[in-house]
Write a protein that holds these residues in place. Structure first.
Motif, PDB file in Angstrom:
ATOM      1  N   LEU A  27       0.802  -1.225   0.000  1.00  0.00           N
ATOM      2  CA  LEU A  27       0.000   0.000   0.000  1.00  0.00           C
ATOM      3  C   LEU A  27       0.835   1.276   0.000  1.00  0.00           C
ATOM      4  O   LEU A  27       0.329   2.351   0.296  1.00  0.00           O
ATOM      5  CB  LEU A  27      -0.961  -0.001   1.202  1.00  0.00           C
ATOM      6  N   VAL A  49      -4.155  -2.992  -4.255  1.00  0.00           N
ATOM      7  CA  VAL A  49      -5.281  -3.370  -3.392  1.00  0.00           C
ATOM      8  C   VAL A  49      -5.958  -4.633  -3.939  1.00  0.00           C
ATOM      9  O   VAL A  49      -6.286  -5.551  -3.183  1.00  0.00           O
ATOM     10  CB  VAL A  49      -6.287  -2.203  -3.243  1.00  0.00           C
ATOM     11  N   ARG A  52      -3.800  -7.521  -3.048  1.00  0.00           N
ATOM     12  CA  ARG A  52      -3.976  -7.812  -1.608  1.00  0.00           C
ATOM     13  C   ARG A  52      -5.273  -8.558  -1.353  1.00  0.00           C
ATOM     14  O   ARG A  52      -5.312  -9.503  -0.571  1.00  0.00           O
ATOM     15  CB  ARG A  52      -4.012  -6.506  -0.806  1.00  0.00           C
ATOM     16  N   ASN A  53      -6.345  -8.112  -2.004  1.00  0.00           N
ATOM     17  CA  ASN A  53      -7.650  -8.753  -1.807  1.00  0.00           C
ATOM     18  C   ASN A  53      -7.637 -10.197  -2.304  1.00  0.00           C
ATOM     19  O   ASN A  53      -8.325 -11.051  -1.762  1.00  0.00           O
ATOM     20  CB  ASN A  53      -8.754  -7.962  -2.509  1.00  0.00           C
TER      21      ASN A  53
END
Length: 169
Positions: A27, A49, A52-53
């Protein structure tokens, strides 16, 4: 395959890909990571993101790829270097993994020119001389290095530049 060294800011380098010395969250942060996210813009963060998800971040020594947003390169390969503490041999192996995994990911994405920063030598306190030796040795010993047109080591400071210059001489 050509290996180059440049004293520059990696966010100004126009290659197929630049490598980001990321953190496990993907991030953004300080140093190279913060500069890449600031100049690259929200597209890089949005893709990080999504990664990451999907997989929960990026482990130390591993690498993931995003587009480069507003940067002059086409892609950013994010790799997480080790913090210099504890088991020094393990940290050396993990740093070599950063370079190997970034190069593998680059080839999987038909990247022919790639630029590396001095991974882990800032706030992660990896000794600059050891990091330079590992970076150059790992690149030179990479089994498919001839598939690259150019690999650039981008040094932000004089100390790293002088170390790489001496090792590549």
């Amino acid at each position: 395959m050509k290996i180059e060294i440049q004293k520059s800011d990696i966010i100004e380098i126009a290659t197929d890909a630049i490598v980001n010395a990321a953190n496990t969250s993907l991030l953004g942060g300080g140093g190279v990571d913060g500069a890449i996210h600031r100049k690259g813009g929200k597209q890089i963060l949005e893709e990080c993101v999504a990664i990451r998800n999907r997989q929960g971040g990026c482990d130390v020594g591993q690498a993931v790829i995003t587009t480069a947003g507003n940067l002059p390169s086409k892609f950013v390969i994010h790799t997480v270097g080790p913090v210099w503490n504890g088991d020094k041999e393990e940290k050396k192996k993990l740093l070599a993994d950063c370079y190997r995994n970034s190069l593998e990911l680059a080839l999987q994405n038909n990247i022919k020119t790639i630029a590396f920063p001095n991974i882990s030598t800032g706030i992660y306190h990896f000794p600059k001389d050891k990091a330079a030796e590992i970076a150059i040795k790992t690149v030179k010993e990479f089994p498919r290095k001839e598939e690259f047109e150019k690999i650039i080591f981008v040094c932000f400071d004089d100390e790293n530049y002088d170390l790489y210059k001496a090792l590549l001489a």
